[in-house]
Scaffold this active site. Structure first.
Site: not given
Length: 774
Positions: A675, A718
């Site tokens: 990611s 996140k």
């Protein structure tokens, strides 16, 4: 004709041709000899040693006649020994010893069988069969199955070998038989031994009869007294007026159970009646009967189907955890419409401390059912699930049925805790045994090895818990409905601490509920700087520590009635220096420095990625303890930037003139995952073009060689990390747009979220023009 074979000396056992025997081998030379024979697929010469106590016999300390044997199987045991299965083939004699460094090796000559005439052979065979059957029936030292097996053997050589291997003789006597060259001689020696043993058995029988006839008066009185008591029990007049067998009969009649279970328990009760009271088998049968009668075959909790009431109980006991709550309420709603509904099999997967196990208890409470729990952590024996067969000493039912017996109903909420922590060894795979337990199509007839009866588990509401799916086999995952539980946000932890944890610790430490008050800022400081976890276990320990510090302060100052109001600045007074810090956004725009978003088991974090350029020849260096996936992601990002050199106004051969160093700070912490791909690509583009990156912006997403931005996981965590780190703008993969509905509104509203599908959009949003640093 002679041939060389590895030799293994045996203690107190003689191997005959046609004999299959297990051997436990511990001597190093013997183990090497077995392994050599197994590896080269040759036979091994097995011979008995003269003295069983001798550890390393030489050529003069073993018999000269032995058996060439085949090694059928080898199994290395945990203690370093080897279990071998061997089968004798042919008799042979040692001719000479052949030197070998690792084990004994000999040259042997096979013994030729010398047979008598046909009529004589038939007579020998008949006498041998007759004597062996007489010995087996009189001495009762040989099982009936051995007699039946021997009766089917037609080869007289094999018959003599098999009979001798089963006789209870000393090693020396068996060796004497093995060494006889002619078949007639061996059978004569066997007949001599059998006739001698028959005479001894007859003498023993007569002695036993005489001893019984000479029983003392006291022994006869004891025997008669026991007989009278047994007769009283038969007519139902025991010491307490009710015979134990009658009591068991009454329990069986009253117990609701399937017909096949009732038939089995009645059969066992009949067997129990005919057994002596002091027999070991009596205890085994009684335990089995108690197990059957102790199981809840048809008894069920009534339960409650009021969805609103259940929702109230779940919300009162637990904050958050919306997904499991929603699934339980759906089940209750369907059950109110369907008369008989199989219990679902759920799997709560999430980090430690988020309430997976405790919500199982609340689920049972909300449904009005009993609760059973079985911890599977460290389980490595399949018999722990399925039970041991009744032939084993100390056998008992498996843990699943024992838990059902303990809970007392057939439809509890059953929590199988830590299902990902099971392991496998030579005793079997517990995960494989759970396949039947957790299969809605099979668990209506779960068969425990000890019970040996079908038991219906279909009405049980199974819930398993795990920290990760990685330790759960795919077939087992396929049988369960996976519900992912993410870690708590800071706001969630504050609410949980204020409503649940702090009141609990105040009570545990002897305070009134208003004796200690933490301001919202103080509670946030505790959550943010004194714990770093996805759950709240550590937070509860910190609050417990704070309560203890306050209790000590009250005692030392002699102010037991003092109320404590703790603000943000006074938290370190009680808890010491903050233990953790979280990444914050950079204060100014920088070239070659970007902020990414990462997800760990303890929540989301900001990930700073740095790139510097140095004169060189195009070498790409990656540091910061990056995993393989992250390194490959960096390589893909670099390849993409090279392919877009023209659009980025870079020289076509720029990569031949500079070395590039990509570094992710906090090098002591391992990092992995794809990611960070767009973050690395953005940092590379910034360093190569000299354009700064917006300091208030963070990003996450996987990159392909063509520049596509692929979706990522851990979205809520996140975004929470971005909000906590003073980030105002976040770039997310476009395909993650559908996941935003699961993100709490208070997090989404605090961020400017932009969805991107291609790397060009990322660069357009992230890079400033040269000289525009803020």
């Amino acid at each position: 004709m002679t041939k060389i074979y590895p030799l293994m000396p045996l203690r107190d056992i003689v191997i005959f041709p046609h004999m299959v025997a297990p051997l436990v081998v511990g001597r190093e030379k013997s183990i090497r000899a077995l392994e050599d024979a197994m590896e080269k697929k040759t036979e091994i010469f097995l011979v008995t040693q003269l003295e069983p106590t001798c550890e390393d016999p030489n050529e003069g300390e073993i018999y000269q006649c032995g058996t060439l044997s085949t090694v059928m199987q080898l199994l290395r045991l945990p203690d370093g020994t080897i279990k071998a299965l061997v089968e004798g083939q042919r008799r042979a004699r040692i001719v000479s010893r052949v030197p070998h460094e690792e084990f004994m090796q000999v040259e042997v000559e096979e013994c030729t069988e010398v047979l008598p005439g046909q009529d004589e052979l038939i007579a020998y065979e008949r006498e041998l069969r007759k004597a062996f059957q007489q010995f087996a029936h009189l001495g009762k030292k040989i099982g009936e199955e051995v007699v039946v097996s021997c009766s089917s053997i037609e080869d007289p050589v094999k018959l003599a070998n098999v009979i001798c291997s089963h006789l209870p003789l000393s090693s020396k006597e068996k060796q004497e038989v093995l060494e006889v060259e002619t078949l007639g001689g061996r059978i004569e020696l066997l007949l001599e031994i059998l006739f001698r043993e028959l005479q001894l058995a007859e003498v023993e029988r007569k002695i036993n009869i005489k001893v019984k006839q000479k029983l003392s008066r006291a022994q006869r009185d004891y025997y008669l007294g026991e007989k009278i008591r047994e007769m009283q029990k038969e007519i139902g007049q025991g010491e307490d007026g009710v015979d134990e067998m009658t009591e068991l009969e009454n329990i069986i009649k009253a117990k609701k159970m399937p017909a096949y279970a009732r038939a089995r328990v009645q059969k066992e009760l009949k067997k129990l009646r005919g057994m002596p009271a002091m027999s070991a088998e009596t205890t085994v049968v009684r335990s089995y009967i108690d197990t059957i009668l102790g199981l809840p075959w048809k008894k069920r909790s009534k339960g409650q189907l009021n969805v609103l009431k259940a929702e109230g109980i779940l919300n009162k006991d637990h904050y958050g955890l919306e997904k499991p709550k929603e699934r339980i309420l759906e089940f209750l709603a369907v059950q109110s419409q369907v008369a008989k509904l199989k219990g679902p099999i759920l799997c709560f997967v999430g980090p430690p401390g988020v309430g997976k196990t405790s919500i199982c208890q609340s689920i049972a409470k909300s449904m009005g059912r009993e609760f059973a729990r079985l911890s599977l952590g460290g389980l490595r024996d399949e018999a722990e699930i399925r039970g041991h067969r009744r032939t084993y000493v100390g056998a008992m039912a498996g843990k699943v049925l024992r838990a059902m017996q303990k809970v007392g109903v057939a439809n509890p909420v059953f929590c199988l805790d830590e299902i990902d922590k099971m392991s496998t060894d030579f005793r079997g795979d517990p995960a494989a045994a759970l396949l039947e337990v957790l299969d809605p199509e099979q668990n209506s007839s779960f068969n425990d090895h000890y019970l040996d009866l079908d038991y219906d588990l279909s009405q049980v509401f199974f819930i398993t818990t795990a920290n990760s799916l990685e330790g759960i086999p795919i077939p087992l995952q396929d049988r369960m409905e996976i519900i992912q539980l993410s870690g708590y946000t800071e706001e969630d932890k504050q609410v949980i601490a204020e409503k649940y944890l702090l009141p609990k610790q105040l009570k545990a430490n002897g305070f009134q509920k208003d004796d200690i008050f933490l301001s919202p800022g103080a509670m946030l400081t505790v959550v943010r700087h004194y714990t770093r976890e996805a759950g709240v276990r550590g937070l509860e320990r910190v609050l417990a520590s704070l309560c203890r510090k306050v209790a000590r302060d009250r005692l030392q100052k002699g102010k037991k009635s003092k109320k404590y109001r703790i603000g943000e600045k006074s938290v370190p007074t009680y808890l010491g220096t903050p233990k953790y810090r979280y990444g914050l956004a950079e204060e100014r725009d920088e070239v070659g420095l970007a902020t990414g978003l990462a997800w760990t088991q303890v929540g989301g974090v900001l990930l700073q990625i740095e790139v510097i350029l140095m004169p060189g020849k195009g070498k790409l260096t990656l540091t910061g303890q990056l995993g393989d996936v992250m390194q490959e992601s960096a390589q893909a990002a670099y390849s993409y930037i090279r392919s877009r050199a023209k659009e980025l106004k870079l020289e076509p051969d720029f990569y031949e003139k500079v070395d590039i160093h990509v570094h992710v700070p906090e090098g002591a912490i391992p990092k992995d995952g794809p990611s960070a791909g767009i973050t690395i690509a953005t940092t590379l583009a910034s360093a190569l073009t000299g354009r700064p990156i917006r300091h208030e912006l963070a990003m996450t997403g996987e990159i392909t060689l063509r520049g596509r931005v692929l979706p990522i996981g851990g979205l809520t965590e996140k975004l929470l990390a971005a909000k906590r780190g003073n980030i105002t703008k976040v770039l997310l993969p476009e395909e993650n747009g559908r996941d935003l509905k699961d993100v709490p509104a208070k997090i989404k509203n605090a961020l400017d979220i932009k969805l991107v599908s291609h790397m060009d959009q990322v660069l357009e949003q992230a890079l400033l023009s040269k000289g525009k640093n803020k």
